[in-house]
Design a protein around this motif. Structure first.
Motif, PDB file in Angstrom:
ATOM      1  N   ALA A  13       0.714  -1.052  -0.237  1.00 26.92           N
ATOM      2  CA  ALA A  13      -0.197  -0.339   0.077  1.00 26.92           C
ATOM      3  C   ALA A  13       0.982   1.243  -0.149  1.00 26.92           C
ATOM      4  CB  ALA A  13      -0.736  -0.268   1.517  1.00 26.92           C
ATOM      5  N   ARG A  14       1.660   1.088   0.689  1.00 27.72           N
ATOM      6  CA  ARG A  14       2.748   1.951   1.306  1.00 27.72           C
ATOM      7  C   ARG A  14       2.892   2.695  -0.483  1.00 27.72           C
ATOM      8  NH1 ARG A  14       6.628   1.521   6.011  1.00 27.72           N
ATOM      9  NH2 ARG A  14       7.347   0.054   3.951  1.00 27.72           N
ATOM     10  N   TYR A 260     -17.065   3.492   6.286  1.00 28.74           N
ATOM     11  CA  TYR A 260     -15.436   4.087   6.945  1.00 28.74           C
ATOM     12  C   TYR A 260     -15.089   4.018   5.943  1.00 28.74           C
ATOM     13  CZ  TYR A 260     -12.278   5.227  10.279  1.00 28.74           C
ATOM     14  OH  TYR A 260     -11.278   5.937  10.951  1.00 28.74           O
ATOM     15  N   GLY A 261     -14.868   3.654   4.497  1.00 29.88           N
ATOM     16  CA  GLY A 261     -14.125   4.136   3.999  1.00 29.88           C
ATOM     17  C   GLY A 261     -14.802   4.997   3.283  1.00 29.88           C
ATOM     18  N   TRP A 449      -7.079   2.777  -0.782  1.00 28.28           N
ATOM     19  CA  TRP A 449      -6.032   1.319  -0.113  1.00 28.28           C
ATOM     20  C   TRP A 449      -7.602   1.188   0.849  1.00 28.28           C
ATOM     21  CZ3 TRP A 449      -3.421   5.363  -2.211  1.00 28.28           C
ATOM     22  CH2 TRP A 449      -2.474   5.511  -3.703  1.00 28.28           C
ATOM     23  N   ARG A 450      -7.225   0.412   1.075  1.00 28.86           N
ATOM     24  CA  ARG A 450      -7.476  -0.999   2.435  1.00 28.86           C
ATOM     25  C   ARG A 450      -6.944  -1.774   2.622  1.00 28.86           C
ATOM     26  NH1 ARG A 450     -10.035  -5.415   4.228  1.00 28.86           N
ATOM     27  NH2 ARG A 450     -11.600  -4.844   6.220  1.00 28.86           N
ATOM     28  N   TYR A 451      -6.484  -2.153   3.354  1.00 34.20           N
ATOM     29  CA  TYR A 451      -5.132  -4.109   4.112  1.00 34.20           C
ATOM     30  C   TYR A 451      -5.234  -3.642   5.110  1.00 34.20           C
ATOM     31  CZ  TYR A 451      -1.610  -0.259   5.942  1.00 34.20           C
ATOM     32  OH  TYR A 451      -1.400   0.693   6.426  1.00 34.20           O
ATOM     33  N   ASP A 461      -5.955   6.813   1.982  1.00 34.61           N
ATOM     34  CA  ASP A 461      -6.216   7.914   0.933  1.00 34.61           C
ATOM     35  C   ASP A 461      -5.273   8.860   1.098  1.00 34.61           C
ATOM     36  OD1 ASP A 461      -9.620   8.561   1.756  1.00 34.61           O
ATOM     37  OD2 ASP A 461      -8.636   6.990   2.500  1.00 34.61           O
ATOM     38  N   MET A 462      -4.846   8.607  -1.139  1.00 32.62           N
ATOM     39  CA  MET A 462      -4.182  10.048  -2.031  1.00 32.62           C
ATOM     40  C   MET A 462      -4.900  10.718  -2.584  1.00 32.62           C
ATOM     41  SD  MET A 462      -1.370   9.445  -4.565  1.00 32.62           S
ATOM     42  CE  MET A 462      -2.829   9.473  -5.594  1.00 32.62           C
TER      43      MET A 462
END
Length: 538
Positions: A13-14, A260-261, A449-451, A461-462
């Motif tokens: 993700a990062r 929530y996202g 992204w979600r992980y 979030d970007m």
């Protein structure tokens, strides 16, 4: 390596986030702005190709003026490469983990600032950085929001890896306040990337915290005209679908990860483009008086009371915020979360019941949306400015004399009708935003992204933010607006660029720029923008 950084999902993700942010702000920079460099020319050419009256009107915009606008756009946006981007992030005890990713993507370590407020963790971070291959990084013993309050340094990427929830019920973990300070101090260059990483409590880890967040999420999304679907579409919101609040809360609780996202993204969008600028504009300044009449305390109370007025009458449901929640969703949520407004004994069927613990949580949420923590001022300022700018409703009663005169003499018939009418509130909004300087979210280039971090769901979030100065600075100021708009080419360039900006807010923000389309929202490549679904990293 710290365990939380060594998890493969976090690493993926990062890396995707950093690569995407840098790519968007460098080679993809013209698409990082809401209105791309070629947009005005594309609109003019599409209208001309269409033929008929639209072609005759749009064709008045010449290449000479478009070339001038594009040159102005270039001066605002400017070309960037990775080496010229300045980055800020929360480093923790192992700053080199993020550093390696940033530097591998082309960022210079000299352009990276790392922040850590915990003294013990800060000491470990300094030792770790000095013994790594990145001794040039600047590590600051401070929270990033505290530093921003003290220093005018601006960054192109700000990475807030909170790890905790947004918002946190831990009074010491003020995740939302940090975001509020970044936005209020304009710590992000434009266009720039604001990156957040937050968690969602689990049933086993913090069931009560999860329940409080579920209720807040339900309350925040309930008045929205449109929400997201897993398929990447924008279905109508809960009220249009016929849900009362208790039914909607049950849905959110059963699918909290999904909603929530959505809440995180919508909160960032609302805060950057609406909440922060409306609460940053200084009412005590003479600049304020160029736009609005300064209300007395009684006038302010009367306006707020009228907006949030309840009525049990079937013919009249109350003030504008209550009757037309979809037009004022942020104000609806503010009212629902505010004890003073919510406590009215009206039995309103869609209202939110504030139990004591949730009321405290709601207070923390509202107070962190302003840097001074004044939640009453948050609600009053947002309400006052919202209704002061609705010129068609009040005839400019709350505007400064020069703007009131412009509003009262405005005739939409004087402006060619492409798709929507040019109404006076749009001009007032633009003039206000010219000096308030909001950020606008680029919906098309924002990524999410979600992980899982062990058992905890994480949401990254970007968000690409753009000050849109290529439109606001193209406009005349308040006392020059009439003369400026009498120049048909300048007016058309502004209207075509505004079409591009407003296509990003179509499904997400009803509070501003309504009715500003030149080309309809389904025509490619001028379509209303839709967020990409959140990427799930297994």
């Amino acid at each position: 390596m710290n365990a939380e950084y060594s998890e493969p999902q976090k690493i993926i993700a990062r890396r995707q986030m950093i690569e995407s942010a840098i790519s968007t702000l460098t080679e993809g920079r013209t698409n990082a702005t809401l209105c791309r460099r070629s947009y005005v020319r594309e609109v003019r050419d599409r209208l001309v190709d269409r033929g008929g009256y639209d072609a005759e009107a749009g064709g008045q915009l010449t290449d000479e003026t478009i070339n001038r606008w594009e040159a102005f756009y270039d001066s605002v946006s400017q070309v960037r490469d990775a080496k010229s981007l300045k980055v800020a992030y929360l480093c923790g005890p192992n700053p080199e983990n993020d550093l390696r990713e940033f530097c591998a993507a082309g960022i210079l370590p000299e352009n990276i600032w790392a922040f850590e407020s915990d003294v013990k963790v800060y000491t470990k971070a300094v030792i770790s950085a000095l013994s790594s291959e990145f001794p040039f990084v600047k590590i600051v013993k401070s929270g990033i929001d505290t530093f921003i309050d003290a220093s005018p340094v601006r960054f192109y990427i700000i990475y807030l890896d909170f790890c905790g929830p947004l918002p946190s019920r831990n009074a010491k973990q003020k995740t939302l306040l940090a975001i509020s300070r970044v936005l209020a101090r304009h710590a992000l260059n434009s266009p720039g990337a604001l990156i957040t990483n937050v968690s969602l409590p689990t049933e086993s880890g913090d069931a009560r915290g999860r329940a409080l967040i579920a209720k807040l999420v339900a309350c925040y999304l309930y008045p929205k005209d449109f929400i997201e679907s897993e398929e990447g579409t924008t279905p109508e919101g809960p009220i249009a679908q016929g849900y009362d609040f208790s039914e909607w809360l049950n849905i959110v609780e059963s699918e909290l990860d999904e909603y929530y996202g959505q809440f995180i993204t919508r909160l960032l969008m609302d805060h950057a483009g609406f909440i922060s600028p409306y609460n940053r504009f200084p009412k005590q300044s003479s600049v304020f008086s160029n736009f609005f009449k300064k209300m007395t305390g009684d006038e302010s109370k009367a306006l707020v009371a009228a907006a949030f007025h309840f009525s049990e009458s079937e013919e009249f449901g109350g003030g504008d915020v209550i009757v037309d929640a979809g037009e004022y969703p942020i104000l609806w949520t503010f009212a629902a979360l505010n004890k003073k407004i919510n406590a009215q004994d009206c039995n309103y069927p869609q209202w939110v019941n504030l139990d004591p613990e949730f009321a405290k949580f709601a207070d923390q949420f509202l107070s962190q949306l302003r840097t001074d923590g004044d939640k009453e001022a948050l609600i009053n300022n947002t309400c006052e400015l919202t209704f002061s700018m609705l010129a068609e409703q009040n005839g400019g009663a709350f505007l400064a004399p020069n703007l009131a005169e412009m509003v009262n003499s405005h005739r939409f018939q004087d402006y060619y009708l492409f798709c929507d009418l040019v109404l006076s509130h749009q001009i007032v909004e633009l003039l206000f935003r010219q000096v308030a300087i909001p950020y606008h979210v680029n919906v098309e280039t924002t990524r999410r992204w979600r992980y899982q971090a062990k058992e905890t769901p994480m949401f990254m979030d970007m968000t690409i933010l753009d000050e849109c100065r290529y439109i606001y600075d193209w406009m005349p100021t308040a006392d020059m607006i009439s003369a400026g708009f009498s120049n048909i080419e300048r007016q058309l360039a502004y209207r075509f660029a505004l079409d591009g900006v407003s296509k990003h807010r179509r499904w997400y923000n009803s509070e501003y720029f309504s009715g500003t389309a030149v080309i309809d929202q389904f025509t490619q490549p001028f379509e209303a923008k839709i967020l990409r679904p959140r990427t799930n990293i297994e």
